[in-house]
Scaffold this motif. Structure first.
Motif, PDB file in Angstrom:
ATOM      1  N   ALA A 166      -0.673   3.729 -18.238  1.00 48.45           N
ATOM      2  CA  ALA A 166      -0.303   3.659 -16.823  1.00 48.45           C
ATOM      3  C   ALA A 166      -1.015   2.493 -16.146  1.00 48.45           C
ATOM      4  CB  ALA A 166      -0.645   4.968 -16.123  1.00 48.45           C
ATOM      5  N   VAL A 167      -2.287   2.276 -16.531  1.00 48.73           N
ATOM      6  CA  VAL A 167      -3.034   1.142 -15.972  1.00 48.73           C
ATOM      7  C   VAL A 167      -2.341  -0.167 -16.345  1.00 48.73           C
ATOM      8  CG1 VAL A 167      -5.197  -0.153 -16.083  1.00 48.73           C
ATOM      9  CG2 VAL A 167      -5.245   2.349 -15.907  1.00 48.73           C
ATOM     10  N   ALA A 168      -1.947  -0.282 -17.596  1.00 49.88           N
ATOM     11  CA  ALA A 168      -1.264  -1.507 -18.045  1.00 49.88           C
ATOM     12  C   ALA A 168       0.037  -1.707 -17.276  1.00 49.88           C
ATOM     13  CB  ALA A 168      -0.999  -1.429 -19.540  1.00 49.88           C
ATOM     14  N   ARG A 169       0.775  -0.604 -17.038  1.00 52.41           N
ATOM     15  CA  ARG A 169       2.046  -0.724 -16.313  1.00 52.41           C
ATOM     16  C   ARG A 169       1.814  -1.163 -14.870  1.00 52.41           C
ATOM     17  NH1 ARG A 169       3.346   4.139 -18.946  1.00 52.41           N
ATOM     18  NH2 ARG A 169       2.887   5.314 -17.034  1.00 52.41           N
ATOM     19  N   ILE A 170       0.805  -0.551 -14.232  1.00 48.73           N
ATOM     20  CA  ILE A 170       0.591  -0.888 -12.816  1.00 48.73           C
ATOM     21  C   ILE A 170       0.044  -2.302 -12.676  1.00 48.73           C
ATOM     22  CG2 ILE A 170      -1.798  -0.180 -12.311  1.00 48.73           C
ATOM     23  CD1 ILE A 170       1.322   0.809 -10.303  1.00 48.73           C
ATOM     24  N   GLU A 171      -0.766  -2.739 -13.628  1.00 42.13           N
ATOM     25  CA  GLU A 171      -1.272  -4.114 -13.571  1.00 42.13           C
ATOM     26  C   GLU A 171      -0.149  -5.110 -13.823  1.00 42.13           C
ATOM     27  OE1 GLU A 171      -4.670  -4.336 -16.164  1.00 42.13           O
ATOM     28  OE2 GLU A 171      -6.016  -3.520 -14.620  1.00 42.13           O
ATOM     29  N   GLU A 172       0.808  -4.741 -14.652  1.00 39.14           N
ATOM     30  CA  GLU A 172       1.969  -5.612 -14.853  1.00 39.14           C
ATOM     31  C   GLU A 172       2.799  -5.690 -13.566  1.00 39.14           C
ATOM     32  OE1 GLU A 172       4.587  -8.243 -16.233  1.00 39.14           O
ATOM     33  OE2 GLU A 172       2.694  -7.659 -17.193  1.00 39.14           O
ATOM     34  N   ARG A 173       2.890  -4.570 -12.872  1.00 39.05           N
ATOM     35  CA  ARG A 173       3.632  -4.572 -11.599  1.00 39.05           C
ATOM     36  C   ARG A 173       2.919  -5.450 -10.574  1.00 39.05           C
ATOM     37  NH1 ARG A 173       7.647  -2.756  -8.929  1.00 39.05           N
ATOM     38  NH2 ARG A 173       7.571  -1.884  -6.837  1.00 39.05           N
ATOM     39  N   ALA A 193       0.819  -1.219   0.000  1.00 36.54           N
ATOM     40  CA  ALA A 193       0.000   0.000   0.000  1.00 36.54           C
ATOM     41  C   ALA A 193       0.849   1.264   0.000  1.00 36.54           C
ATOM     42  CB  ALA A 193      -0.937   0.003   1.209  1.00 36.54           C
ATOM     43  N   THR A 194       2.140   1.126   0.360  1.00 33.24           N
ATOM     44  CA  THR A 194       3.019   2.305   0.349  1.00 33.24           C
ATOM     45  C   THR A 194       3.933   2.310  -0.875  1.00 33.24           C
ATOM     46  OG1 THR A 194       4.742   1.172   1.624  1.00 33.24           O
ATOM     47  CG2 THR A 194       3.040   2.320   2.873  1.00 33.24           C
ATOM     48  N   ASP A 195       3.732   1.367  -1.777  1.00 31.25           N
ATOM     49  CA  ASP A 195       4.584   1.283  -2.964  1.00 31.25           C
ATOM     50  C   ASP A 195       4.536   2.594  -3.746  1.00 31.25           C
ATOM     51  OD1 ASP A 195       6.038  -0.724  -4.892  1.00 31.25           O
ATOM     52  OD2 ASP A 195       4.637   0.419  -6.129  1.00 31.25           O
ATOM     53  N   ASP A 196       5.689   3.115  -4.059  1.00 33.04           N
ATOM     54  CA  ASP A 196       5.772   4.422  -4.710  1.00 33.04           C
ATOM     55  C   ASP A 196       5.062   4.441  -6.059  1.00 33.04           C
ATOM     56  OD1 ASP A 196       6.841   7.148  -4.733  1.00 33.04           O
ATOM     57  OD2 ASP A 196       8.095   6.438  -6.377  1.00 33.04           O
ATOM     58  N   ASP A 197       5.129   3.336  -6.779  1.00 33.24           N
ATOM     59  CA  ASP A 197       4.465   3.281  -8.083  1.00 33.24           C
ATOM     60  C   ASP A 197       2.952   3.359  -7.939  1.00 33.24           C
ATOM     61  OD1 ASP A 197       6.864   3.099  -9.416  1.00 33.24           O
ATOM     62  OD2 ASP A 197       6.893   0.919  -9.360  1.00 33.24           O
ATOM     63  N   LEU A 198       2.406   2.689  -6.922  1.00 32.96           N
ATOM     64  CA  LEU A 198       0.959   2.766  -6.694  1.00 32.96           C
ATOM     65  C   LEU A 198       0.540   4.173  -6.282  1.00 32.96           C
ATOM     66  CD1 LEU A 198       0.004  -0.545  -4.810  1.00 32.96           C
ATOM     67  CD2 LEU A 198      -0.364   0.045  -7.198  1.00 32.96           C
TER      68      LEU A 198
END
Length: 683
Positions: free
Chosen positions: A130-137, A112-117
């Motif tokens: 950005a959605v695709a990148r965060i879902e890949e993460r 929950a504290t991940d900088d990317d999130l």
């Protein structure tokens, strides 16, 4: 064991104890024969042997009391044996689950504290790329922590901004859980139906607010959906190896089953009596009687979670079937050395004392009869001639009664010993499973934390600025505060030089260049799924009062964000091996009805070459070498065994199990670490 409780269910228990019921039937038959023999003596010999006959009657009364004591002891010992077996499984079922769930609370707190999130919700939530990148993460996270079947990121209004499961058709949530999570100081654990996973019934969710690190303002909510059914299936599969006729349940605070090893017999959703204060209870499943035991969790690292319980039900009709499980047992050795045999032998010795008195009476009667046969009184001669036949019949009956006592106690001694051998084999397998599950999490942790974007950006600079090193410390310290099984986390550069530590007591390590083989190997990794682990060895990275201690250090490579195939450094995580391994061993040791570890019990983790990883016996320190029996060293992965060991005048049941791994950990060929667990219990 509560004798009144056993008395209440004695008839149902006796019907299932074929050996005890046969013993009771035989003793009743002999008692009737004794009565007839005594009556014959009264009719035919009362003039010359009334005192002897009265003593024989008194002796019979004493034997009757002893017979009842024998039957009561057999029923109690058989019942206690089964209750201890199912209590161990019930405790393990709930505690293994809680150990796993404790890790989930740390996961959601960190992610929950991940900088990317955070950046995603601050600036990019509407951007398709950005959605695709965060879902890949998130997908990469799930590939490491395979216990989740869905991860959801929502904004503060309940709109779903990203999630992983394409079959989960959600765009927003009105679940009150979101408002509860936004207001909570840390994570929220929830088990119920939710519109976050519609149509899937009850789900186990871990949620935590995602906040702006600068202002503390809530940006949204992270939800981890735990694979509860999959986890319980794995736990049940392992535990049902202990017995074929048990049903294992996880019950909520109201006694409602939320997981069942046999939904056909014991469906989920049904209410089951908890009976937490009773040694055991009896219940019915599909018209059959089951003996049950329910226990609350002992917790993990102070975490207890939702108020759930483990319950085990064992089919009464098959619970008391005798057998030696293939073990050749020396009854004489058991009688001589087993501490549990004392109360059984006491009943047997009491019968021997009574029989000894009876033999003396018979001898005196025979002498008296011989004297009377030479007297002139004809009637006394007739009685004197009849008396030996009565005495012989009584003696024969007494011998048969004594034989029943010896056979019954001998059989129970073997049965309880066999049960102990079964138990230690099961507990050894349990101990190594707990270890594999725990270390699986360590392999996940190092790989995930190596993907921290801040680390990857900061390591691009050489040398790393002091401000960035200070930020590294902050991030590492926060992670360490959530994952308390580590004494220190540290980041090192491509030369193996430590840049930052989580533990202020370890700041002295910063600037040191590590020449360990596991560091060099880590710095050659470019696949984020790979990791390296030190040998179990003494390390000054795990010191106490200046003394290097033995531990495992898990490592993963930190790669460039811009050039993912370029290694910039690594992260090392120092497992707090001594207390953690001891805790695992203590969780696997057998306990009495009050939950205390049985006196004389020991647990050991050891390499096949005899090198000690951990031991509850202070005589064996980590790094010491012990002599393992050859049969233990020959076990293959996943195999277990047990046997009796005599040590001076003490007798032990010793079980051993070889590590099998957990999920993909130690099973995919990426990491080989053969270990054995040994559980030793005095019997």
């Amino acid at each position: 064991m509560n004798k009144e409780l056993i008395k209440r269910h004695e008839q149902a228990l006796l019907r299932a104890m074929a050996g005890v019921e046969n013993c009771q039937g035989t003793l009743s038959r002999l008692d009737r024969q004794w009565t007839r023999a005594t009556l014959t003596g009264k009719i035919n010999c009362s003039r010359i042997a009334q005192t002897l006959i009265d003593f024989i009657i008194t002796t019979q009364d004493n034997f009757t009391v002893l017979q009842k004591n024998l039957v009561d002891t057999l029923v109690q010992e058989n019942t206690q044996k089964v209750v201890l077996e199912i209590a161990a499984v019930a405790q393990v079922a709930i505690d293994i689950l809680k150990r796993n769930l404790f890790e989930r609370t740390a996961d959601v707190g960190f992610l929950a504290t991940d900088d990317d999130l955070v950046r995603f919700l601050l600036d990019e939530a509407g951007d398709g790329e950005a959605v695709a990148r965060i879902e890949e993460r998130l997908r990469e996270y799930r590939e490491k922590y395979t216990v989740y079947n869905e991860i959801i990121v929502l904004d503060a209004d309940g709109l779903v901004r990203a999630h992983l499961d394409p079959r989960n058709d959600i765009s927003r949530s009105d679940d009150p859980l979101l408002a509860e999570t936004l207001a909570a100081p840390s994570y929220v654990e929830t088990y119920r139906e939710s519109d976050l996973v519609p149509g899937r019934g009850e789900s186990l969710l871990y949620s935590q607010a995602i906040k702006d690190p600068r202002t503390g303002a809530p940006l949204g909510v992270l939800v981890l959906v735990f694979d509860f059914d999959g986890e319980m299936a794995g736990i049940f599969d392992n535990l049902k190896r202990s017995s074929e006729d048990i049903v294992i349940l996880i019950l909520d605070e109201a006694g409602r089953a939320i997981a069942s090893s046999d939904p056909g017999k014991a469906p989920r959703g049904r209410i089951y009596a908890l009976n937490l204060r009773d040694d055991f209870a009896m219940t019915q499943l599909r018209g059959e009687a089951y003996l049950t035991k329910t226990l609350a969790t002992k917790g993990s690292q102070g975490f207890f979670g939702l108020p759930w319980h483990g319950q085990v039900l064992k089919r009464v009709a098959t619970a008391f079937r005798n057998g030696t499980n293939g073990h050749g047992l020396d009854e004489a050795t058991i009688r001589r050395n087993a501490i549990f045999s004392g109360r059984l032998i006491k009943v047997e010795e009491a019968s021997e004392n009574v029989l000894s008195d009876l033999e003396l009476v018979v001898q005196n009667g025979e002498i008296m009869a011989a004297k009377k046969t030479v007297q002139a009184d004809t009637s006394e001669k007739v009685e004197a001639q009849a008396l030996p036949h009565v005495l012989n019949e009584v003696k024969k009956i007494g011998d048969q009664v004594q034989q029943v006592f010896q056979t019954s106690t001998g059989g129970l001694l073997k049965l309880v010993t066999s049960s102990r051998l079964h138990d230690v084999r099961f507990l050894a397998a349990l101990a190594i499973d707990i270890m594999d599950r725990n270390l699986y999490e360590r392999a996940n942790d190092c790989r995930w934390w190596a993907l921290t974007s801040d680390f990857r950006r900061m390591l691009e600079a050489s040398p790393v600025p002091d401000a960035d090193r200070a930020r590294m410390r902050e991030i590492l310290a926060y992670i360490n505060s959530l994952y308390t099984v580590y004494t220190n986390l540290f980041v090192y550069d491509r030369d193996g030089r430590i840049l930052a530590c989580s533990n202020p007591d370890e700041y002295r390590q910063e600037g040191r260049r590590l020449a360990n083989h596991f560091v060099a190997e880590t710095l050659r990794l470019t696949d984020s799924q790979l990791y390296r682990v030190s040998d179990f060895e003494a390390s000054d990275l795990y010191e106490e009062r200046g003394q290097a201690r033995h531990t495992y250090i898990y490592n993963a490579a930190i790669t460039s964000l811009l050039r993912p195939d370029t290694v910039l450094g690594g992260i090392g995580i120092v497992f707090d091996a001594e207390p953690q391994f001891l805790s695992m061993l203590h969780d696997a040791l057998p306990r009495d009805g009050a939950g205390r570890i049985l006196e004389g019990s020991e647990g050991l983790f050891v390499e096949p070459n005899g090198k000690v990883i951990a031991s509850t016996n202070p005589e064996h320190a980590p790094g010491d070498t012990v002599d393992l029996a050859g049969i233990f060293c020959q076990l293959a992965c996943g195999e277990s065994t047990s046997h009796l060991v005599a040590d001076d005048d003490k007798l032990y049941a010793v079980g051993c199990a070889h590590s099998l791994g957990y999920r993909e950990y130690k099973r995919d060929g990426g990491y080989v670490n053969d270990l054995l667990s040994v559980v030793k219990v005095r019997i």
